[in-house]
Design an enzyme around this catalytic site. Structure first.
Site, PDB file in Angstrom:
ATOM      1  N   ASP A  29       0.578  -1.268   0.221  1.00 28.00           N
ATOM      2  CA  ASP A  29      -0.263  -0.148   0.036  1.00 28.00           C
ATOM      3  C   ASP A  29       0.989   1.135   0.405  1.00 28.00           C
ATOM      4  O   ASP A  29       1.746   1.249   0.215  1.00 28.00           O
ATOM      5  CB  ASP A  29      -0.590   0.473   1.322  1.00 28.00           C
ATOM      6  CG  ASP A  29      -1.988   0.836   1.081  1.00 28.00           C
ATOM      7  OD1 ASP A  29      -2.447   1.284  -0.068  1.00 28.00           O
ATOM      8  OD2 ASP A  29      -2.840   1.317   2.422  1.00 28.00           O
ATOM      9  N   TRP A  34       3.134   8.153  -2.597  1.00 30.76           N
ATOM     10  CA  TRP A  34       4.810   8.386  -2.925  1.00 30.76           C
ATOM     11  C   TRP A  34       4.813   9.279  -3.512  1.00 30.76           C
ATOM     12  O   TRP A  34       5.754   9.944  -3.486  1.00 30.76           O
ATOM     13  CB  TRP A  34       5.171   6.774  -3.125  1.00 30.76           C
ATOM     14  CG  TRP A  34       6.072   6.405  -3.439  1.00 30.76           C
ATOM     15  CD1 TRP A  34       7.292   6.779  -2.525  1.00 30.76           C
ATOM     16  CD2 TRP A  34       6.867   6.716  -4.464  1.00 30.76           C
ATOM     17  NE1 TRP A  34       8.270   6.650  -3.306  1.00 30.76           N
ATOM     18  CE2 TRP A  34       8.572   7.225  -4.602  1.00 30.76           C
ATOM     19  CE3 TRP A  34       6.728   7.468  -6.044  1.00 30.76           C
ATOM     20  CZ2 TRP A  34       9.585   7.155  -5.299  1.00 30.76           C
ATOM     21  CZ3 TRP A  34       7.293   7.358  -6.978  1.00 30.76           C
ATOM     22  CH2 TRP A  34       8.674   6.911  -6.539  1.00 30.76           C
ATOM     23  N   SER A  74      -7.151  -6.008  -5.307  1.00 30.54           N
ATOM     24  CA  SER A  74      -8.442  -6.584  -4.794  1.00 30.54           C
ATOM     25  C   SER A  74      -9.469  -6.354  -5.298  1.00 30.54           C
ATOM     26  O   SER A  74      -9.911  -5.535  -6.819  1.00 30.54           O
ATOM     27  CB  SER A  74      -8.262  -5.790  -3.847  1.00 30.54           C
ATOM     28  OG  SER A  74      -9.628  -4.549  -3.910  1.00 30.54           O
ATOM     29  N   ASN A  77     -11.086  -3.045  -5.976  1.00 28.28           N
ATOM     30  CA  ASN A  77     -10.106  -1.932  -6.681  1.00 28.28           C
ATOM     31  C   ASN A  77     -10.265  -1.266  -8.182  1.00 28.28           C
ATOM     32  O   ASN A  77     -10.085  -0.632  -8.350  1.00 28.28           O
ATOM     33  CB  ASN A  77      -8.459  -2.094  -6.858  1.00 28.28           C
ATOM     34  CG  ASN A  77      -7.300  -2.292  -5.449  1.00 28.28           C
ATOM     35  OD1 ASN A  77      -6.643  -3.027  -5.200  1.00 28.28           O
ATOM     36  ND2 ASN A  77      -7.566  -1.628  -4.519  1.00 28.28           N
ATOM     37  N   ARG A 197       1.810  -5.414   5.804  1.00 29.02           N
ATOM     38  CA  ARG A 197       1.046  -3.976   5.181  1.00 29.02           C
ATOM     39  C   ARG A 197       1.956  -2.911   5.186  1.00 29.02           C
ATOM     40  O   ARG A 197       2.168  -1.977   6.968  1.00 29.02           O
ATOM     41  CB  ARG A 197      -0.085  -3.531   6.282  1.00 29.02           C
ATOM     42  CG  ARG A 197      -0.751  -2.307   5.077  1.00 29.02           C
ATOM     43  CD  ARG A 197      -2.028  -2.744   5.235  1.00 29.02           C
ATOM     44  NE  ARG A 197      -3.173  -1.218   4.221  1.00 29.02           N
ATOM     45  CZ  ARG A 197      -4.550  -1.980   4.007  1.00 29.02           C
ATOM     46  NH1 ARG A 197      -4.847  -2.462   4.375  1.00 29.02           N
ATOM     47  NH2 ARG A 197      -4.893  -0.673   3.254  1.00 29.02           N
TER      48      ARG A 197
HETATM   49  C1  FPP Z   1      -1.535   0.407  -3.103  1.00 24.27           C
HETATM   50  O1  FPP Z   1      -1.309   1.428  -2.952  1.00 24.27           O
HETATM   51  C2  FPP Z   1      -1.545  -0.421  -3.760  1.00 24.27           C
HETATM   52  C3  FPP Z   1      -2.314  -1.239  -5.616  1.00 24.27           C
HETATM   53  C4  FPP Z   1      -3.940  -1.333  -5.583  1.00 24.27           C
HETATM   54  C5  FPP Z   1      -2.099  -1.681  -7.036  1.00 24.27           C
HETATM   55  C6  FPP Z   1       0.123  -2.565  -6.161  1.00 24.27           C
HETATM   56  C7  FPP Z   1       0.550  -2.517  -7.229  1.00 24.27           C
HETATM   57  C8  FPP Z   1       1.845  -2.727  -7.733  1.00 24.27           C
HETATM   58  C9  FPP Z   1       2.185  -2.711  -6.651  1.00 24.27           C
HETATM   59  C10 FPP Z   1       2.697  -2.774  -8.500  1.00 24.27           C
HETATM   60  C11 FPP Z   1       3.362  -3.873  -8.697  1.00 24.27           C
HETATM   61  C12 FPP Z   1       2.842  -5.037  -9.103  1.00 24.27           C
HETATM   62  C13 FPP Z   1       2.804  -6.062  -9.219  1.00 24.27           C
HETATM   63  C14 FPP Z   1       2.531  -7.867  -8.721  1.00 24.27           C
HETATM   64  C15 FPP Z   1       3.537  -6.138 -10.350  1.00 24.27           C
HETATM   65  P1  FPP Z   1      -2.362   2.768  -3.413  1.00 24.27           P
HETATM   66  O2  FPP Z   1      -2.183   2.849  -4.533  1.00 24.27           O
HETATM   67  O3  FPP Z   1      -3.944   2.344  -2.474  1.00 24.27           O
HETATM   68  O4  FPP Z   1      -1.681   3.686  -2.535  1.00 24.27           O
HETATM   69  P2  FPP Z   1      -2.408   5.164  -1.917  1.00 24.27           P
HETATM   70  O5  FPP Z   1      -3.175   4.604  -1.206  1.00 24.27           O
HETATM   71  O6  FPP Z   1      -1.781   5.744  -0.944  1.00 24.27           O
HETATM   72  O7  FPP Z   1      -3.177   6.024  -3.360  1.00 24.27           O
END
Ligand code: FPP
Length: 252
Positions: A29, A34, A74, A77, A197
């Protein structure tokens, strides 16, 4: 004997190799935050998140952790804007295409957890190819949770068990934790010993539910794109400080 991994870069973080978790699960997360902090697009955060995936897979492999599950997308998502969903699908696709050679070299098997039928056909195809190509690899299993929801997993398992009962193949009195365990998408995998997490959120967010009964939880403020070898080692060091009793008393 303590080992210092990976590998000799972080001498302050020594681990007991005989007490490493068998299964580490990670809720990755904080990609969006970031990026926002740097004035970048959310997608740039996801792109950097992919680099963390590579770093953590490599480090876990070097350490000899047999199972690593990454909660990549998820079931909820799908509600994100389609531009972000499409970007993530492309990113997963690109990851699988570019990493296969490296995964083969390192003996890493890829598994997919979740409702992968919902994924775009091109991604489904490359996912199936990667799962097949890597199925004989025995050094480590990396499970990608894609379109995964813990409640949906329990619902699907319940349906599967109900069908077996309705077909006269299973006596309701024989339903035990093992039957439920084997009906979940994680069938055949050990329960996670450690859940990490990132990004400071203190939630499970519909990730593994049944599977987390005795998992050690580790929350860090580090945002996923900044989570690399050192952060993994810190999490493992914290895990090794825990006294796991599984409801019993510690010896002595
Ligand atoms: C949550 O951060 C992250 C995701 C919903 C996507 C996870 C995907 C990756 C780490 C990319 C690469 C993965 C693979 C398997 C190659 P967020 O977008 O919810 O962050 P925020 O809460 O700061 O908005």
């Amino acid at each position: 004997m303590a080992i210092t991994l990976p590998l000799n870069d972080f001498p302050e973080l020594s681990l007991d190799p005989s007490r490493l978790p068998r299964h580490v699960a990670i809720v990755m997360d904080g990609n969006g935050r970031w990026a926002r902090r740097r004035g970048l697009s959310r997608n740039e955060g996801h792109r950097r998140g992919k680099d963390s995936v590579r770093a953590v897979v490599e480090a876990a492999r070097e350490l000899g952790i047999p199972y690593l599950t990454l909660f990549a997308f998820s079931a909820e998502n799908w509600q994100r804007p389609s531009s972000e969903v499409n970007f993530l699908m492309q990113l997963f696709h690109r990851y699988l295409v570019t990493e296969t050679k490296r995964l083969m070299k390192r003996g890493i098997r890829i598994l997919a957890l979740g409702d992968t039928e919902r994924l775009p056909p091109r991604l489904r195809e490359v996912l199936a190819e990667t799962v097949t190509a890597t199925q004989g690899n025995a050094a480590m299993t990396v499970a990608l949770a894609l379109s995964y929801g813990g409640r949906q997993d329990v619902v699907n398992a319940t349906r599967q068990i109900a069908r077996a009962v309705a077909a006269g193949k299973l006596n309701p009195d024989d339903i035990d934790q093992g039957v439920i365990d084997r009906a979940l998408t994680t069938s055949g995998m050990p329960d996670p010993d450690l859940l990490i997490r990132t990004s400071g959120e203190l939630r499970i967010s519909n990730f593994f539910l049944f599977q987390l009964a005795y998992t050690e939880l580790y929350f860090t403020d580090t945002l996923w794109p900044d989570f690399r070898e050192r952060e993994l080692l810190s999490a493992l060091a914290a895990y090794q400080m825990r006294d796991r009793r599984f409801g019993a008393l510690s010896p002595g």
